[in-house]
Motif scaffolding. Structure first.
Motif, mmCIF file in Angstrom:
data_model
loop_
_atom_site.group_PDB
_atom_site.id
_atom_site.type_symbol
_atom_site.label_atom_id
_atom_site.label_comp_id
_atom_site.label_asym_id
_atom_site.label_seq_id
_atom_site.Cartn_x
_atom_site.Cartn_y
_atom_site.Cartn_z
ATOM 1 N N GLY A 142 0.777 -1.227 0.000
ATOM 2 C CA GLY A 142 0.000 0.000 0.000
ATOM 3 C C GLY A 142 0.808 1.275 0.000
ATOM 4 O O GLY A 142 0.244 2.367 0.093
ATOM 5 N N GLN A 143 2.122 1.155 -0.102
ATOM 6 C CA GLN A 143 2.986 2.330 -0.091
ATOM 7 C C GLN A 143 3.753 2.452 -1.411
ATOM 8 O O GLN A 143 3.865 1.495 -2.164
ATOM 9 C CB GLN A 143 3.990 2.250 1.058
ATOM 10 N N GLY A 144 4.306 3.643 -1.632
ATOM 11 C CA GLY A 144 5.197 3.806 -2.761
ATOM 12 C C GLY A 144 6.578 3.270 -2.426
ATOM 13 O O GLY A 144 6.923 3.107 -1.250
ATOM 14 N N PRO A 145 7.392 2.952 -3.429
ATOM 15 C CA PRO A 145 8.747 2.456 -3.175
ATOM 16 C C PRO A 145 9.584 3.470 -2.414
ATOM 17 O O PRO A 145 9.427 4.676 -2.595
ATOM 18 C CB PRO A 145 9.307 2.232 -4.589
ATOM 19 N N GLN B 7 14.384 5.918 -14.844
ATOM 20 C CA GLN B 7 14.662 4.626 -14.234
ATOM 21 C C GLN B 7 13.638 3.608 -14.696
ATOM 22 O O GLN B 7 12.436 3.875 -14.682
ATOM 23 C CB GLN B 7 14.655 4.755 -12.711
ATOM 24 N N PHE C 141 12.152 -0.162 -14.063
ATOM 25 C CA PHE C 141 12.063 -1.087 -12.942
ATOM 26 C C PHE C 141 11.912 -2.534 -13.385
ATOM 27 O O PHE C 141 11.303 -2.831 -14.416
ATOM 28 C CB PHE C 141 10.870 -0.715 -12.047
ATOM 29 N N GLY C 142 12.454 -3.415 -12.554
ATOM 30 C CA GLY C 142 12.231 -4.829 -12.722
ATOM 31 C C GLY C 142 10.925 -5.244 -12.064
ATOM 32 O O GLY C 142 10.240 -4.420 -11.456
ATOM 33 N N GLN D 35 -6.297 8.681 -2.237
ATOM 34 C CA GLN D 35 -5.528 7.466 -1.985
ATOM 35 C C GLN D 35 -6.178 6.279 -2.689
ATOM 36 O O GLN D 35 -5.489 5.393 -3.189
ATOM 37 C CB GLN D 35 -5.449 7.201 -0.488
ATOM 38 N N GLN E 257 7.934 12.056 -12.615
ATOM 39 C CA GLN E 257 7.535 10.914 -13.427
ATOM 40 C C GLN E 257 6.261 10.297 -12.860
ATOM 41 O O GLN E 257 6.005 10.352 -11.666
ATOM 42 C CB GLN E 257 8.661 9.876 -13.436
ATOM 43 N N TYR F 11 4.155 6.637 -12.854
ATOM 44 C CA TYR F 11 4.247 5.200 -13.083
ATOM 45 C C TYR F 11 2.884 4.562 -12.814
ATOM 46 O O TYR F 11 2.096 5.059 -12.013
ATOM 47 C CB TYR F 11 5.259 4.550 -12.133
ATOM 48 N N GLN G 113 1.509 0.664 -11.646
ATOM 49 C CA GLN G 113 1.998 -0.605 -11.120
ATOM 50 C C GLN G 113 0.841 -1.579 -10.971
ATOM 51 O O GLN G 113 -0.182 -1.266 -10.370
ATOM 52 C CB GLN G 113 2.702 -0.403 -9.766
ATOM 53 N N PRO H 222 6.864 -1.023 -11.016
ATOM 54 C CA PRO H 222 6.245 0.145 -11.659
ATOM 55 C C PRO H 222 6.687 0.275 -13.116
ATOM 56 O O PRO H 222 7.851 0.023 -13.441
ATOM 57 C CB PRO H 222 6.775 1.324 -10.831
ATOM 58 N N LEU I 105 6.947 2.967 -16.250
ATOM 59 C CA LEU I 105 6.959 4.406 -16.516
ATOM 60 C C LEU I 105 5.906 4.775 -17.568
ATOM 61 O O LEU I 105 5.823 4.164 -18.630
ATOM 62 C CB LEU I 105 8.339 4.832 -17.008
ATOM 63 N N LEU J 29 -2.201 0.788 -9.560
ATOM 64 C CA LEU J 29 -1.657 1.746 -8.601
ATOM 65 C C LEU J 29 -0.872 2.789 -9.375
ATOM 66 O O LEU J 29 0.069 2.458 -10.091
ATOM 67 C CB LEU J 29 -0.751 1.029 -7.592
ATOM 68 N N LEU K 116 1.592 5.964 -9.360
ATOM 69 C CA LEU K 116 2.619 6.552 -8.506
ATOM 70 C C LEU K 116 3.267 7.733 -9.208
ATOM 71 O O LEU K 116 3.657 7.619 -10.374
ATOM 72 C CB LEU K 116 3.708 5.519 -8.186
ATOM 73 N N PHE L 94 9.164 8.780 -4.243
ATOM 74 C CA PHE L 94 7.838 8.358 -4.681
ATOM 75 C C PHE L 94 6.738 8.957 -3.820
ATOM 76 O O PHE L 94 6.911 9.199 -2.617
ATOM 77 C CB PHE L 94 7.716 6.840 -4.646
ATOM 78 N N GLY L 95 5.596 9.164 -4.463
ATOM 79 C CA GLY L 95 4.404 9.571 -3.751
ATOM 80 C C GLY L 95 3.771 8.388 -3.036
ATOM 81 O O GLY L 95 4.232 7.247 -3.139
ATOM 82 N N THR L 96 2.701 8.686 -2.349
ATOM 83 C CA THR L 96 2.017 7.705 -1.527
ATOM 84 C C THR L 96 1.144 6.760 -2.351
ATOM 85 O O THR L 96 0.707 5.733 -1.853
ATOM 86 C CB THR L 96 1.160 8.409 -0.479
#
Lengths: 116, 111
Positions: free
Chosen positions: A40-43, A105, A107-108, B9, B33, B35, B37, B43, B45, B86, B88, B101-103
């Motif tokens: 529930g959070q961002g990285p 960037q 991501f994998g 949220q 940026q 993203y 997910q 994530p 882009l 999601l 981001l 990153f944002g929430t």
């Protein structure tokens, strides 16, 4: 597929065990990043390498965590004496920094760690 | 510490509706940026915005970077179930070299 790859995709371990994750970046990318993402959070940033040099480590990276990128290509992230709080998705990203251009960037798919 | 707050949220809307997601910070970023997910994946882009006031369109998605480079928005027109995921936002600054990153906004489009 020439994207970022991570192995394993899932890891379940018991508290106190050591685990190691691998990341293979996009070929020719000189920067490699590790992030951690809880549900529930961002990285959140952990550390990054430019070629083989580790240039920054977050305060989130305790002494139990170590990362390497020995030949400037793939990287490993090791967690020693795992704790339940280490359960998270560990994401790797890579980018190509050239001549002051912006950082994009890629991501994998991540490694999902569950510590029992 | 640089923080990025996203709102809402959670968002659940019917297919065909429009929506806007916001990303706000008190800090200035060199670039921002967006993203998307999917569950169990990393994530992906969508877009990078660099110039204050910049607007970028990606099919039904419109991204805007605030004039002061502190905030951004993502507008989706005629949402489809495939937009579920999601979202981001992430800020980048030269010299800081990592994404903040944002929430996150979890979007669900109901068929």
């Amino acid at each position: 597929d020439t994207g970022v790859s991570q192995d394993p995709r899932h890891k379940i371990t018991k508290r106190g065990q050591n685990v190691t994750f691998r990341c293979d970046p996009i070929s020719e990318h000189n920067r490699l990043y590790w992030y951690r993402q809880t549900l529930g959070q961002g990285p959140e940033f952990l550390t990054y390498f430019q070629n083989e040099a580790q240039l920054e480590k977050s305060r989130l990276l305790s002494d139990r965590f170590s990362a390497e990128r020995p030949k400037g290509s793939f990287s490993t992230l090791e967690i020693q004496r795992t704790e339940q709080g280490d359960s998270a998705m560990y994401l790797c990203a890579s980018s190509l920094i050239a001549g002051g251009l912006g950082d994009t960037q890629y991501f994998g798919p991540g490694t999902r760690l569950t510590v029992l | 510490t640089q923080l990025l707050e996203q709102s809402p949220q959670f968002l659940s809307i019917q297919e065909g509706e429009n929506l806007t997601v916001y990303c706000n910070s008190s800090s200035v970023f060199s670039s921002l940026q967006w993203y998307r997910q999917e569950p169990g994946e990393g994530p992906v882009l969508l877009v990078t915005v660099v110039t204050g006031g910049e607007v970028k369109k990606l099919k039904r998605l419109t991204f805007q970077f605030g004039d002061a480079r502190k905030d951004s928005s993502l507008h989706i027109t005629a949402a489809q179930p495939g937009d579920t995921g999601l979202y981001l936002c992430a800020g980048f600054n030269f010299g800081n070299e990592k994404l903040t990153f944002g929430t996150g906004t979890r979007l669900t489009i109901i068929p």
